[in-house]
Scaffold this active site. Structure first.
Site, PDB file in Angstrom:
ATOM      1  N   ARG A  40     -32.848 -10.971 -35.136  1.00  0.00           N
ATOM      2  CA  ARG A  40     -33.014 -12.700 -34.594  1.00  0.00           C
ATOM      3  C   ARG A  40     -33.059 -13.393 -35.253  1.00  0.00           C
ATOM      4  O   ARG A  40     -32.759 -13.677 -35.954  1.00  0.00           O
ATOM      5  CB  ARG A  40     -34.250 -12.919 -33.733  1.00  0.00           C
ATOM      6  CG  ARG A  40     -35.224 -13.187 -34.375  1.00  0.00           C
ATOM      7  CD  ARG A  40     -36.539 -12.937 -34.086  1.00  0.00           C
ATOM      8  NE  ARG A  40     -37.955 -13.747 -35.384  1.00  0.00           N
ATOM      9  CZ  ARG A  40     -39.404 -13.535 -35.284  1.00  0.00           C
ATOM     10  NH1 ARG A  40     -40.049 -13.433 -33.629  1.00  0.00           N
ATOM     11  NH2 ARG A  40     -40.197 -13.880 -36.445  1.00  0.00           N
TER      12      ARG A  40
ATOM     13  N   LYS B 276     -36.194  -9.855 -28.628  1.00  0.00           N
ATOM     14  CA  LYS B 276     -36.466  -8.279 -29.466  1.00  0.00           C
ATOM     15  C   LYS B 276     -35.635  -7.101 -28.828  1.00  0.00           C
ATOM     16  O   LYS B 276     -35.467  -6.389 -29.579  1.00  0.00           O
ATOM     17  CB  LYS B 276     -38.254  -8.223 -29.235  1.00  0.00           C
ATOM     18  CG  LYS B 276     -38.602  -6.996 -30.263  1.00  0.00           C
ATOM     19  CD  LYS B 276     -39.961  -6.758 -30.901  1.00  0.00           C
ATOM     20  CE  LYS B 276     -39.977  -8.445 -31.644  1.00  0.00           C
ATOM     21  NZ  LYS B 276     -41.255  -7.933 -32.161  1.00  0.00           N
TER      22      LYS B 276
ATOM     23  N   CYS C  22     -30.576 -51.434 -28.633  1.00  0.00           N
ATOM     24  CA  CYS C  22     -30.991 -52.176 -29.672  1.00  0.00           C
ATOM     25  C   CYS C  22     -31.911 -51.581 -29.422  1.00  0.00           C
ATOM     26  O   CYS C  22     -33.292 -52.193 -30.786  1.00  0.00           O
ATOM     27  CB  CYS C  22     -30.611 -53.953 -30.031  1.00  0.00           C
ATOM     28  SG  CYS C  22     -30.949 -54.823 -29.080  1.00  0.00           S
TER      29      CYS C  22
ATOM     30  N   GLY D 211     -45.657 -14.973 -33.877  1.00  0.00           N
ATOM     31  CA  GLY D 211     -47.303 -15.429 -34.032  1.00  0.00           C
ATOM     32  C   GLY D 211     -47.538 -15.257 -32.832  1.00  0.00           C
ATOM     33  O   GLY D 211     -48.799 -15.672 -32.649  1.00  0.00           O
TER      34      GLY D 211
ATOM     35  N   TYR E 260     -22.531 -48.239 -27.432  1.00  0.00           N
ATOM     36  CA  TYR E 260     -23.084 -47.971 -28.550  1.00  0.00           C
ATOM     37  C   TYR E 260     -24.255 -47.761 -28.568  1.00  0.00           C
ATOM     38  O   TYR E 260     -25.099 -48.775 -27.468  1.00  0.00           O
ATOM     39  CB  TYR E 260     -23.019 -48.579 -29.847  1.00  0.00           C
ATOM     40  CG  TYR E 260     -23.390 -50.469 -30.141  1.00  0.00           C
ATOM     41  CD1 TYR E 260     -24.657 -50.501 -29.916  1.00  0.00           C
ATOM     42  CD2 TYR E 260     -22.260 -51.271 -28.826  1.00  0.00           C
ATOM     43  CE1 TYR E 260     -25.106 -51.886 -29.861  1.00  0.00           C
ATOM     44  CE2 TYR E 260     -22.475 -52.639 -28.529  1.00  0.00           C
ATOM     45  CZ  TYR E 260     -23.992 -52.760 -28.621  1.00  0.00           C
ATOM     46  OH  TYR E 260     -23.962 -54.213 -28.928  1.00  0.00           O
TER      47      TYR E 260
ATOM     48  N   HIS F  18     -47.182 -17.182 -41.121  1.00  0.00           N
ATOM     49  CA  HIS F  18     -47.358 -17.608 -39.886  1.00  0.00           C
ATOM     50  C   HIS F  18     -47.200 -20.110 -40.117  1.00  0.00           C
ATOM     51  O   HIS F  18     -46.750 -20.152 -39.796  1.00  0.00           O
ATOM     52  CB  HIS F  18     -48.806 -18.208 -39.167  1.00  0.00           C
ATOM     53  CG  HIS F  18     -49.369 -18.470 -38.098  1.00  0.00           C
ATOM     54  ND1 HIS F  18     -49.723 -20.085 -37.921  1.00  0.00           N
ATOM     55  CD2 HIS F  18     -48.213 -18.872 -36.976  1.00  0.00           C
ATOM     56  CE1 HIS F  18     -49.766 -20.465 -36.661  1.00  0.00           C
ATOM     57  NE2 HIS F  18     -49.045 -19.068 -35.827  1.00  0.00           N
TER      58      HIS F  18
ATOM     59  N   MET G 260     -47.583 -14.633 -29.395  1.00  0.00           N
ATOM     60  CA  MET G 260     -47.447 -13.218 -28.647  1.00  0.00           C
ATOM     61  C   MET G 260     -48.308 -12.261 -29.133  1.00  0.00           C
ATOM     62  O   MET G 260     -48.745 -11.891 -30.671  1.00  0.00           O
ATOM     63  CB  MET G 260     -46.245 -12.382 -27.755  1.00  0.00           C
ATOM     64  CG  MET G 260     -45.725 -13.446 -26.804  1.00  0.00           C
ATOM     65  SD  MET G 260     -46.711 -14.168 -26.121  1.00  0.00           S
ATOM     66  CE  MET G 260     -45.613 -12.956 -24.854  1.00  0.00           C
TER      67      MET G 260
ATOM     68  N   SER H  64     -26.897 -56.135 -24.329  1.00  0.00           N
ATOM     69  CA  SER H  64     -27.645 -55.178 -25.325  1.00  0.00           C
ATOM     70  C   SER H  64     -28.406 -55.228 -24.429  1.00  0.00           C
ATOM     71  O   SER H  64     -29.659 -55.776 -24.104  1.00  0.00           O
ATOM     72  CB  SER H  64     -27.277 -55.446 -26.830  1.00  0.00           C
ATOM     73  OG  SER H  64     -28.496 -54.537 -27.191  1.00  0.00           O
TER      74      SER H  64
ATOM     75  N   ARG I 173     -44.521  -4.073 -28.440  1.00  0.00           N
ATOM     76  CA  ARG I 173     -44.630  -5.569 -28.975  1.00  0.00           C
ATOM     77  C   ARG I 173     -43.812  -6.155 -28.022  1.00  0.00           C
ATOM     78  O   ARG I 173     -43.015  -6.011 -26.702  1.00  0.00           O
ATOM     79  CB  ARG I 173     -43.693  -5.755 -30.192  1.00  0.00           C
ATOM     80  CG  ARG I 173     -43.952  -4.888 -31.266  1.00  0.00           C
ATOM     81  CD  ARG I 173     -43.017  -4.588 -32.201  1.00  0.00           C
ATOM     82  NE  ARG I 173     -43.038  -4.083 -33.281  1.00  0.00           N
ATOM     83  CZ  ARG I 173     -43.272  -4.539 -34.775  1.00  0.00           C
ATOM     84  NH1 ARG I 173     -42.763  -5.976 -34.973  1.00  0.00           N
ATOM     85  NH2 ARG I 173     -43.186  -3.876 -35.587  1.00  0.00           N
TER      86      ARG I 173
HETATM   87  C1  PEP Z   1     -36.265 -54.617 -27.314  1.00  0.00           C
HETATM   88  O1  PEP Z   1     -37.084 -55.396 -26.700  1.00  0.00           O
HETATM   89  O2  PEP Z   1     -35.964 -53.293 -27.223  1.00  0.00           O
HETATM   90  C2  PEP Z   1     -35.850 -55.498 -28.531  1.00  0.00           C
HETATM   91  C3  PEP Z   1     -35.031 -54.256 -29.181  1.00  0.00           C
HETATM   92  O3  PEP Z   1     -36.214 -56.638 -28.979  1.00  0.00           O
HETATM   93  P1  PEP Z   1     -37.859 -56.545 -29.749  1.00  0.00           P
HETATM   94  O4  PEP Z   1     -38.081 -55.397 -29.774  1.00  0.00           O
HETATM   95  O5  PEP Z   1     -37.648 -57.819 -30.820  1.00  0.00           O
HETATM   96  O6  PEP Z   1     -39.050 -57.581 -28.864  1.00  0.00           O
END
Ligand code: PEP
Ligand code: MG
Length: 918
Positions: A355, A36, A865, A115, A885, A477, A117, A798, A106
């Site tokens: 702001r 502010k 994954c 909201g 990835y 709010h 303070m 992975s 303020r």
């Molecule tokens: C994991 O274990 O992260 C995975 C991708 O395999 P799942 O969730 O099928 O065990």
């Protein structure tokens, strides 16, 4: 600017003046002045009309907090000197009966906490001054002076003296009711006097009084603002938003200008662009003859600024035009959408705050993209400004259109409020924040329904899927907090009445009780009775080629194209069906990082064959079952590989333990035995022999592959034959075979050999040359520890961070929910490690496995994954450790693309300035 009275030389400067043509501070000093104070200083520098004032620094706050309320040396002298400057500029004096100087105090932290303070307005008034002013000019302005004094008593009592706000509010309401029994309209002098007397009675009840010395009021108010940094709701807000505790707040003391001084006076708040849609028009709300707090408190329903009957444009066209000009200057200067507060005092416009404005997801994307087109920012800046959470909002579900239409026709539309936070939500209603949190804890979606929300409600708002209020505007709010949290929100639904005590929401003759279903559309503002089905957003439909490419969808796509240019991490998806694979591709996936084949086994038509396989009494029966499964598996793989032509598809061989495919109940077992024409005892015996105490740590993954190799053989054959068939058709198919749950070098060594031999044999049979990479998951901690050895047999890793988290913590994935919620609530864990990667522990294993893996096999391809592949915080970490990835669920692909770009830009996954309104 006129230099204040010479202060003794002190090591630190604690006070910075502004207004009156210049400023000692600037936007660059935000850490010191708070948002502010810095905004006001910068506006002064830009020549924008700002009532003069001064800001006590965050350093002063920290000093006061650390020294039990004692002010640092020199602070008092600096404050006095600044007050003298204000008196000179305004030609008024603190405590003067003729021309009293009034100020506001303020809070303003570096990170805005709306909201959270506290603020005190109209400081400097005493009973004596009020009486003197009421007696002047034939009492022409007595209503105004009494109004100011009432406000001061309210705010000072609440903020500085800690009197219960509810009692103060009730005292005023009671006094007004006694007066004329009617609400609305400006209260007359006698009514104001009654309200003041009622407030003073509350003060007396608590043995408190308003200091009748303006300097004592000021000192107490500054102390209270500093202390408000540590109040419970501010603390709670910081905890929820990950804001550090040691920043402190600035305190700005500013000369009052009056929006409540009769005709030609008004107060309002505005956004330089629409914060819900991003449309580039000045957007806001105001109230005639009111002070700013009335607009944001949600206690009055304000009027629009820009257009329509009663708008500021219509009522005060000059002030409106000036405000529009200032909005342009501010946007050009800050290169961002601003959230401003203003007051019109007898036709003169003053700015009280600027702001960075908080915005909804759709607004964030539209504003970022349009500001690039306007040349205000570049594409990278646009990416820094859009939060992954903003995209989540844009992909938020909407109500099923047909169902909504039917609900409307059948009279289920109860009310229409303001669309304050986009998205659709259905839930059971709760009228109290704690009750909402408890109901959410018990399970199922909850909607918080209140007349208006206050900072105390934050826990309930957090726990709810949507928020409904009967009062307040787009800047109330509830609206601000809901947008920040990304929750659907409807405010100001004035046709509804909340009877909190009875636990009932009244809509005309209808009554909806606590625990009953209600539906909210935060995009249209509709409130509907009952539960409606939700469906994917229009943006999502457009991206999937199933709907019109709206402006929002086009902006979304452009932003993601910019993200793709910046990011180094590739983004794949976890998908098990051709339909999911197509969705993933449409949303920008660059391959499939995990195709779980067990889901294919659970298909209703196939499960008998899977069971036959498990229950087979001899080789012949087993081969018969496998022969049935082979072609269907092959068809599955063809479908997915075709959908992803040209892109890699990682197919994981069967992972779950076999008992998951068998029934557990006696009756179901008997039915299965009858269907399969096997003795019931045989099924029972098999179920028993496969039973495990800890299935998650049991006979699954590659362990099954080694002990029952025929299943993997069948799957590998299906993959190879599917590939050969597609190749013959001219489809570019790129399967990768992935072996789960490896923890021992010999496991991967043997399975790789067997798989590679089989691939080679079948490819030769088919007469097609194939190069199918064979890799492994790293999801057992031991595999991470010996990753260099595992890498000798794997073309890629992975990370299965679901299992890796389970086994690193020793938390069962299936049972953890029972105590994890408590753990996070009580702060034993900072967050759920199954949703956001524990970089400290599990992350160490990931980092080590990457390093060792690439030592064992230079150039080894690395991916992830587990669920964490779609979490922005985790993605930041994965980018840092050099993964190639991430793979996540199809709908999270856009989020991962943006998060990966932000990681490459060093922006991180924390809340952006825009989300938290820095
Ligand atoms: C994991 O274990 O992260 C995975 C991708 O395999 P799942 O969730 O099928 O065990
Ligand atoms: Mg796993």
């Amino acid at each position: 600017m006129s230099s204040p009275e010479k202060a003794p030389i002190v090591a630190t400067k604690y006070v910075y003046g502004f207004g009156g043509g210049d400023a000692e501070g600037s936007a660059e000093l935000k850490n010191l002045l708070g948002g502010k104070g810095a905004g006001l200083a910068e506006m002064s520098r830009l020549g924008i009309p700002v009532p003069p004032g001064f800001t006590l620094t965050t350093e002063a706050c920290i000093h006061v907090q650390r020294n039990d309320g004692a002010w640092p040396p020199g602070l008092e002298v600096e404050v006095r000197a600044q007050l003298a400057r204000l008196e000179e500029l305004r030609g008024e004096r603190f405590g003067d009966l003729e021309r009293p100087l009034l100020v506001s105090v303020r809070s303003g932290a570096v990170v805005s906490m709306p909201g959270m303070m506290d603020t005190v307005l109209d400081l400097g008034l005493t009973r004596e001054i009020v009486e003197a002013r009421c007696g002047a000019d034939g009492g022409r302005e007595s209503g105004f002076w009494l109004d100011c004094y009432r406000r001061l008593l309210m705010m000072f009592g609440d903020v500085v003296l800690g009197l219960p706000e509810s009692e103060l509010v009730a005292a005023v309401a009671e006094a007004r009711r006694e007066q004329d029994g009617a609400g609305g309209g400006r209260p007359g002098s006698s009514e104001q006097r009654r309200a003041i007397a009622a407030l003073e009675a509350v003060y007396r009840r608590y043995d408190k009084e308003l200091p009748q010395d303006p300097s004592a009021q000021l000192r107490a108010a500054i102390d209270a603002v500093f202390a408000s940094w540590s109040n419970r709701r501010a603390h709670e807000y910081r905890r929820l938003h990950g804001i550090p505790e040691d920043l402190g707040t600035g305190a700005t003391v500013q000369t009052m200008v009056f929006g409540n001084r009769g005709a030609g006076c008004a107060s309002g708040v505005a956004f330089t662009r629409n914060p819900a849609t991003g449309e580039p028009v000045l957007y806001g709300e105001y109230l005639l003859d009111a002070q700013g707090e009335d607009v944001v408190a949600g206690t009055h329903t304000p009027r629009p600024i820009g257009a329509g009957a009663g708008s500021l444009a219509e009522e005060m066209p000059r002030a409106y035009d000036e405000l529009r000009e200032i909005a342009k200057v501010l946007e050009q200067h800050f290169r961002n959408m601003q959230d401003v507060e203003f007051t019109v005092d007898h036709g003169r416009l003053y700015m009280l705050q600027t702001r960075t404005g908080k915005r909804s997801g759709p607004a964030a994307v539209r504003i970022a993209v349009e500001m690039v087109d306007e040349g205000l920012i570049d594409e990278r800046e646009a990416l820094r400004r859009v939060e992954p959470q903003h995209l989540v909002q844009m992909m938020a579900p909407v109500f099923d259109a047909a169902e909504r239409e039917r609900a409307r026709k059948e009279g289920q539309l109860l009310a229409r409020g303001l669309p304050a936070g986009p998205g659709a939500a259905s839930g059971r209603i709760a009228f109290d924040a704690q009750r909402a949190a408890d109901m959410a804890h018990e399970g199922g979606p909850v909607l918080l329904v209140r007349d208006e929300t206050s900072p105390e409600d934050i826990v309930g708002m957090y726990a709810s899927v949507g928020i409904l209020t009967t009062r307040g505007g787009m800047t109330s709010h509830a609206a601000v907090v809901a947008r920040g949290l990304g929750k659907p929100c409807v405010v100001g639904a004035g046709d509804l009445q909340v009877d909190e005590a009875a636990g009932v929401l009244h809509a005309g003759a209808r009554a909806i009780r606590e625990g009953e279903w209600l539906s909210l559309d935060g995009t249209s503002g509709e409130v509907l009775e009952g539960r409606l089905t939700t469906q994917p957003s229009q943006v999502l439909a457009a991206l999937r080629g199933k709907g019109e490419k709206t402006r929002a969808a086009l902006a979304f796509e452009r932003l993601l194209q910019w993200a793709d240019r910046e990011r180094r991490l590739r983004v794949r998806a976890n998908a098990d069906t051709p339909e999911d694979a197509r969705t993933a591709r449409a949303l920008g996936a660059e391959g499939i990082g995990l195709c779980r084949t067990e889901h294919m086994f659970f298909d209703a038509e196939r499960i008998p064959w899977v069971r036959q396989l498990i229950l087979a009494r001899d080789e012949k029966e087993r081969q018969k079952a496998l022969a049935k499964l082979l072609p269907v598996q092959q068809a599955d793989f063809e479908g997915i590989l075709r959908a992803l032509h040209g892109l890699p598809v990682t197919i994981r061989l069967l992972d779950p333990p076999l008992h998951e495919f068998l029934p557990r109940e006696g009756e179901a077992i008997a039915r299965l035995a009858a269907d399969m024409d096997v003795p019931i005892e045989h099924v029972h015996a098999k179920v028993e022999s496969l039973a495990e105490s800890n299935p998650m740590l049991g006979h699954r993954g590659c362990r099954l592959g080694l002990t029952t190799p025929e299943i993997y053989d069948m799957q590998v054959e299906a993959i190879v034959r599917a590939t050969c068939r597609l190749v013959r058709e001219g489809v570019e198919a790129h399967p990768e075979i992935m072996i789960p749950l490896v923890g021992v070098e010999e496991e991967i060594a043997r399975l790789r050999r067997r798989t590679a031999d089989l691939v080679a044999r079948i490819a030769q049979e088919e007469g097609i040359e194939l190069d199918i990479p064979i890799g492994t998951m790293i999801e057992v901690p031991r595999a991470a520890l010996i990753a260099d050895k595992i890498a000798r047999h794997a073309d890629f890793f992975s990370f299965g961070t679901n299992d890796l988290t389970q086994m690193t913590y020793g938390f069962s994935r299936d049972d953890v929910a029972r105590f994890l919620v408590r753990y996070v609530e009580d702060g034993v864990l900072p967050y759920d490690p199954f949703a956001r990667l524990d970089t400290e522990g599990v992350g160490q294993l990931v980092e080590m496995a990457c390093r060792l893996g690439r030592q064992g096999r230079p150039g080894l391809k690395l991916g992830i994954c587990g669920e964490h592949g779609g979490d922005p915080h985790s993605i930041e970490f994965f980018a840092e450790v050099g993964l190639d990835y991430v793979s996540c669920s199809p709908y999270r692909v856009p989020i991962a693309r943006l998060a990966a770009a932000r990681a490459a830009l060093g922006t991180g996954a924390g809340m952006s300035d825009e989300a938290i309104g820095r």
